[in-house]
Design a protein around this motif. Structure first.
Motif, PDB file in Angstrom:
ATOM      1  N   PRO A   2      28.870  44.699  31.586  1.00  0.00           N
ATOM      2  CA  PRO A   2      29.234  43.560  32.356  1.00  0.00           C
ATOM      3  C   PRO A   2      29.341  43.329  33.937  1.00  0.00           C
ATOM      4  N   VAL A   3      29.792  41.879  34.284  1.00  0.00           N
ATOM      5  CA  VAL A   3      29.715  41.773  35.622  1.00  0.00           C
ATOM      6  C   VAL A   3      31.041  42.252  36.506  1.00  0.00           C
ATOM      7  N   LYS A   4      30.503  43.640  37.498  1.00  0.00           N
ATOM      8  CA  LYS A   4      31.759  43.809  38.067  1.00  0.00           C
ATOM      9  C   LYS A   4      32.797  42.542  39.155  1.00  0.00           C
ATOM     10  N   PRO A   5      33.958  43.058  39.122  1.00  0.00           N
ATOM     11  CA  PRO A   5      34.750  41.580  39.492  1.00  0.00           C
ATOM     12  C   PRO A   5      34.802  41.849  41.472  1.00  0.00           C
ATOM     13  N   ILE A   7      35.276  42.080  45.383  1.00  0.00           N
ATOM     14  CA  ILE A   7      37.029  42.362  45.375  1.00  0.00           C
ATOM     15  C   ILE A   7      36.771  41.419  47.011  1.00  0.00           C
ATOM     16  N   VAL A  24      44.579  45.262  46.302  1.00  0.00           N
ATOM     17  CA  VAL A  24      42.789  45.039  45.811  1.00  0.00           C
ATOM     18  C   VAL A  24      43.069  43.367  45.656  1.00  0.00           C
ATOM     19  N   LEU A  26      41.240  41.272  43.468  1.00  0.00           N
ATOM     20  CA  LEU A  26      40.031  40.835  42.642  1.00  0.00           C
ATOM     21  C   LEU A  26      39.877  40.046  41.941  1.00  0.00           C
ATOM     22  N   PHE A  28      37.469  38.290  38.401  1.00  0.00           N
ATOM     23  CA  PHE A  28      36.638  38.526  37.426  1.00  0.00           C
ATOM     24  C   PHE A  28      35.716  37.585  37.445  1.00  0.00           C
ATOM     25  N   ASN A  30      34.513  36.281  35.286  1.00  0.00           N
ATOM     26  CA  ASN A  30      35.267  34.644  34.268  1.00  0.00           C
ATOM     27  C   ASN A  30      36.213  34.098  35.241  1.00  0.00           C
ATOM     28  N   GLU A  32      39.076  35.060  36.251  1.00  0.00           N
ATOM     29  CA  GLU A  32      40.434  35.128  36.379  1.00  0.00           C
ATOM     30  C   GLU A  32      40.624  36.533  37.742  1.00  0.00           C
ATOM     31  N   ARG A  34      43.067  38.811  39.940  1.00  0.00           N
ATOM     32  CA  ARG A  34      44.401  39.818  39.500  1.00  0.00           C
ATOM     33  C   ARG A  34      44.312  40.202  41.580  1.00  0.00           C
ATOM     34  N   VAL A  35      46.012  40.840  41.661  1.00  0.00           N
ATOM     35  CA  VAL A  35      45.930  41.944  42.849  1.00  0.00           C
ATOM     36  C   VAL A  35      46.357  43.819  41.944  1.00  0.00           C
TER      37      VAL A  35
ATOM     38  N   ARG B  17      54.992  47.907  45.568  1.00  0.00           N
ATOM     39  CA  ARG B  17      54.618  47.207  44.623  1.00  0.00           C
ATOM     40  C   ARG B  17      54.778  48.625  43.870  1.00  0.00           C
ATOM     41  N   ARG B  62      35.681  49.854  27.014  1.00  0.00           N
ATOM     42  CA  ARG B  62      34.762  50.291  28.303  1.00  0.00           C
ATOM     43  C   ARG B  62      35.702  48.965  29.638  1.00  0.00           C
ATOM     44  N   TYR B  64      37.255  48.207  33.343  1.00  0.00           N
ATOM     45  CA  TYR B  64      37.264  48.115  34.960  1.00  0.00           C
ATOM     46  C   TYR B  64      38.273  48.751  35.447  1.00  0.00           C
ATOM     47  N   VAL B  66      39.984  49.885  39.004  1.00  0.00           N
ATOM     48  CA  VAL B  66      39.563  49.329  40.539  1.00  0.00           C
ATOM     49  C   VAL B  66      39.857  50.613  41.371  1.00  0.00           C
ATOM     50  N   GLU B  69      35.945  51.351  40.997  1.00  0.00           N
ATOM     51  CA  GLU B  69      35.368  50.056  40.938  1.00  0.00           C
ATOM     52  C   GLU B  69      34.115  50.420  40.106  1.00  0.00           C
ATOM     53  N   ASP B  70      34.326  50.764  39.117  1.00  0.00           N
ATOM     54  CA  ASP B  70      33.395  50.393  38.228  1.00  0.00           C
ATOM     55  C   ASP B  70      34.074  50.579  36.948  1.00  0.00           C
ATOM     56  N   TYR B  71      33.230  49.899  36.053  1.00  0.00           N
ATOM     57  CA  TYR B  71      33.135  49.638  34.663  1.00  0.00           C
ATOM     58  C   TYR B  71      33.297  51.376  33.565  1.00  0.00           C
ATOM     59  N   PRO B 140      43.059  41.298  32.228  1.00  0.00           N
ATOM     60  CA  PRO B 140      41.954  39.755  32.628  1.00  0.00           C
ATOM     61  C   PRO B 140      40.970  38.837  32.202  1.00  0.00           C
ATOM     62  N   GLU B 141      40.366  40.434  31.240  1.00  0.00           N
ATOM     63  CA  GLU B 141      38.817  39.983  30.009  1.00  0.00           C
ATOM     64  C   GLU B 141      38.901  40.566  28.915  1.00  0.00           C
ATOM     65  N   ILE B 144      35.562  45.680  26.200  1.00  0.00           N
ATOM     66  CA  ILE B 144      34.655  46.352  24.913  1.00  0.00           C
ATOM     67  C   ILE B 144      34.957  47.654  23.752  1.00  0.00           C
TER      68      ILE B 144
END
Lengths: 180, 180
Positions: A2-5, A7, A24, A26, A28, A30, A32, A34-35, B17, B62, B64, B66, B69-71, B140-141, B144
């Motif tokens: 997949p394509v990475k979100p 930052i 962080v 992000l 995504f 698609n 979307e 997110r924090v 948080r 699979r 993501y 943070v 920073e990768d899947y 968020p997505e 897989i």
């Protein structure tokens, strides 16, 4: 893959002597957003050492962990210092915590701990051909060293005083490596 | 078993948080004193689920992370909510992340992550007799889902896109349990 979100922003939101927390933001692929929060690590990894006294005997240490407020069995571990590589750090920790040096050291696997929340990595190092050698560490009390058999690993990891995920993963990976 | 150190003081020194850092002042039984820091956890544990589609096929996701920073490939995981036990939490996470429910769920082992620095625990839950069932999560997505064979576990854990210590420990422990 997949394509990475993307930052959008990363900033420190809390820090103590040992820990730094980053927020962080992000987006995504698609759309979307997110924090998230994560623990930042320093640039240096940690090591976890599997010290083999012979081809079936592994040496564990019993050490107090303030996180769980109890003594636990586990493999020797520590930080890789700035002037070291992972094998040098493993040999130093082995001398400090177990009282052995190793003539043969090799990296088995780089572990992560919690990919969603932590940047930290820990290198599993297999240590063989041990010889008695101590080094001064910063332990508050002498660690208790206990031998166990990899041929009885399933019984070992079923114990309630051995719970750490990194130690269990490293023991199984070392056993598989030594068998192959 | 050694005598546990005495906790002289415990106070929060940083919070965000998601994370709370405590400073703990300790006196070991030999009189040595140390000031440590640890991450406090909430009262509820996490679960990591080993979903078996048949007696050799495990389903990984699979996702993501943070932190790195990768899947990455890993087992489904999540927090145990206040109204749940670990088996209920495991079944919910399985539906949300993998798209299956399980007719058979059992606890295999309570893992710690880093006994010296973290209070957190994660319960390994073995899930069998799966049936298609989805539930709405907060992902968020879509994740897989990929099938792998426990009979080829050594090859699986050698992959560079599977690094999490808890997933590796849980896969080996589930394999040993299913074999016995």
């Amino acid at each position: 893959m997949p394509v990475k979100p993307k930052i959008l922003n990363c900033q420190e939101v809390a820090r103590s002597r040992l820990f730094r927390v980053q927020q962080v933001d992000l987006r995504f692929s698609n759309g979307e957003e997110r924090v998230y929060e994560r623990l930042a690590s320093g640039s240096h990894a940690a090591v976890i050492v599997v010290p083999m006294l012979d081809e079936d005997t592994v040496l564990l240490i019993r050490e107090y962990g303030v996180g769980i407020e109890d003594y636990e069995l586990g493999l020797p571990k520590g930080r890789v210092e700035p002037n070291e590589d992972s094998l040098e750090a493993a040999n130093r920790e082995l001398m400090e915590e177990v009282g052995y040096g190793a003539k043969s050291l090799q990296n088995l696997k780089l572990l992560s701990q919690s990919p969603a929340y932590m940047q930290h990595h820990t290198q599993i190092v297999l240590a063989q051909n041990l010889y008695p050698q101590t080094a001064e560490g910063d332990e508050p009390e002498p660690l208790i060293v206990e031998p166990f058999k990899l041929s009885q690993l399933d019984e070992l990891v079923a114990r309630e005083d051995l719970t750490e995920a990194r130690s269990i993963a490293a023991l199984y990976m070392a056993k598989a490596f030594l068998k192959s």
